[in-house]
Design an enzyme around this catalytic site. Sequence first.
Site, PDB file in Angstrom:
ATOM      1  CG  PHE A 130      -1.985   1.012   1.197  1.00 37.67           C
ATOM      2  CD1 PHE A 130      -3.142   0.828   0.447  1.00 37.67           C
ATOM      3  CD2 PHE A 130      -1.837   2.198   1.890  1.00 37.67           C
ATOM      4  CE1 PHE A 130      -4.129   1.792   0.402  1.00 37.67           C
ATOM      5  CE2 PHE A 130      -2.824   3.172   1.850  1.00 37.67           C
ATOM      6  CZ  PHE A 130      -3.975   2.970   1.103  1.00 37.67           C
ATOM      7  CG  ASP A 207      -0.573  -2.558   6.513  1.00 40.04           C
ATOM      8  OD1 ASP A 207      -1.684  -2.879   6.964  1.00 40.04           O
ATOM      9  OD2 ASP A 207      -0.372  -1.500   5.889  1.00 40.04           O
ATOM     10  CE  LYS A 233      -8.135  -1.198   4.838  1.00 33.19           C
ATOM     11  NZ  LYS A 233      -8.596  -0.291   3.790  1.00 33.19           N
TER      12      LYS A 233
HETATM   13  C1  LIG Z   1      -2.730  -1.972   3.606  1.00 29.81           C
HETATM   14  C2  LIG Z   1      -3.095  -0.589   4.050  1.00 29.81           C
HETATM   15  N1  LIG Z   1      -2.246   0.108   4.832  1.00 29.81           N
HETATM   16  C3  LIG Z   1      -2.546   1.356   5.249  1.00 29.81           C
HETATM   17  C4  LIG Z   1      -3.739   1.961   4.882  1.00 29.81           C
HETATM   18  C5  LIG Z   1      -4.119   3.354   5.261  1.00 29.81           C
HETATM   19  O1  LIG Z   1      -3.482   3.898   6.355  1.00 29.81           O
HETATM   20  P1  LIG Z   1      -4.203   5.114   7.118  1.00 29.81           P
HETATM   21  O2  LIG Z   1      -5.306   4.518   7.930  1.00 29.81           O
HETATM   22  O3  LIG Z   1      -3.134   5.747   7.911  1.00 29.81           O
HETATM   23  O4  LIG Z   1      -4.768   6.033   6.087  1.00 29.81           O
HETATM   24  C6  LIG Z   1      -4.646   1.260   4.076  1.00 29.81           C
HETATM   25  C7  LIG Z   1      -5.923   1.904   3.679  1.00 29.81           C
HETATM   26  O5  LIG Z   1      -6.736   1.425   2.951  1.00 29.81           O
HETATM   27  C8  LIG Z   1      -4.310  -0.031   3.642  1.00 29.81           C
HETATM   28  O6  LIG Z   1      -5.153  -0.723   2.858  1.00 29.81           O
END
Ligand SMILES: Cc1ncc(COP(=O)(O)O)c(C=O)c1O
Length: 410
Positions: A130, A207, A233
């Site tokens: 991401f 993540d 989510k």
């Molecule tokens: C894999 C992943 N990492 C990070 C994020 C987003 O991070 P943040 O909540 O800081 O915007 C997302 C958002 O869809 C994501 O899918």
Amino acid sequence: MTDDLPARAADLDAADPLAGYRERFITPPAAELLSYLDGNSLGRPLEATARLVDAFIREQWGGRLIRGWDEGWLEWPLTLGDRLGSVALGAAPGQTVIGDSTTVLIYKLARAAVDARSGRRTVVLDTDNFPTDRYVLEGIAAERGLRLVWIETDPAAGITPEQVADVVDDDTALVLFSHVAYRSGWLADIAAINRVAHAAGALTMWDLCHSAGSVPVELDEWGVDLAVGCTYKYLNGGPGAPAFAYLRRELQSELRQPIQGWMGHRAAFEMGPGYEPATGIRALLSGTPPILAMVPLQANLDMLEMAGIAAVRAKSLLLTGYVLDLADEWLAPYGVAVAGPREPSRRGGHVTLRRDGFKEFLEPLWDSGVIPDYRRPDGLRIGPAPLSTSFAEVCQGLTVLRELLEKSRR
Ligand SMILES: Cc1ncc(COP(=O)(O)O)c(C=O)c1O
């Protein structure tokens, strides 16, 4: 089971042990929402969430005012973190904290990790992680004079232990990957990748945005060092809900996160002259925790605990399997391809479909109350959240997509 796909949806719904949970969600009229297929982007709110938020405002915030901090709020980031750890992450107490955004927590943990392995000069990541994960590591590399080692991942698949083994060595400080790839839905083998990275002496960070609340996670058992994830989510925490961070207990006295705020201090209310970190996971906090924004997560954890993450995963696999069948039988004739793994053991909670010009279908889909997720350049992600989505709803959504594809042919 029948091969008639709408009838199969009815059979699957009738046999679904989790079907009753759908009634717990706030449901707009069908004209507004026919089929919500974007649980992998933003989960739906529960009726209980509205009640809890209202009660919190009236009774705790309105009634207790500043006394609330001493009466429990100061502990919420830790107690809620423990609860999340136990219900969804396979984490023993004292290792998970709620607060900040995923992005900020990636920064805090990754900076702490590379500083703790300061003799090592590289960080391993993959080209299809991401964007925020990649951008934050680019910033840390620039700050700390580190080199990023990129693994080229297939956007329709994901990271494998073999790819990691090819690049880690005694110069690797940290590896960072996603458990479920945001684009393809590929489910990485965390335990196997950790073994490879640990054999090279690197720390591992994961993540979990697309797995928390959807795919069972065993952070302690899999030897994860650090992890982050969002709660908006599959954990239905609401837009911009605070994220979570996990830091393995054995590393807590060694790693120092860089945003030294008063809430991570050993004695926040002494207001002393210099920063001394709290012991344990509290040291990951920086400023005042977003208490109000944590309330929805509580409602969802109550439900998830009752349903059980194993049952959620079992339904998720049936849902994504059904999406694959619909894609093959109904959509493939219109040039739609599945751009992700098919094997259940490598499937996360969503299925990505690809076709040139999919972007033009988004508006008419939304106008019909069908809400999938669009990812540039030509991907539609179908993410049916198991506790809020029925098989019939998936069928209705993809029926509308098929009709639009047929119309576009004429
Ligand atoms: C894999 C992943 N990492 C990070 C994020 C987003 O991070 P943040 O909540 O800081 O915007 C997302 C958002 O869809 C994501 O899918």
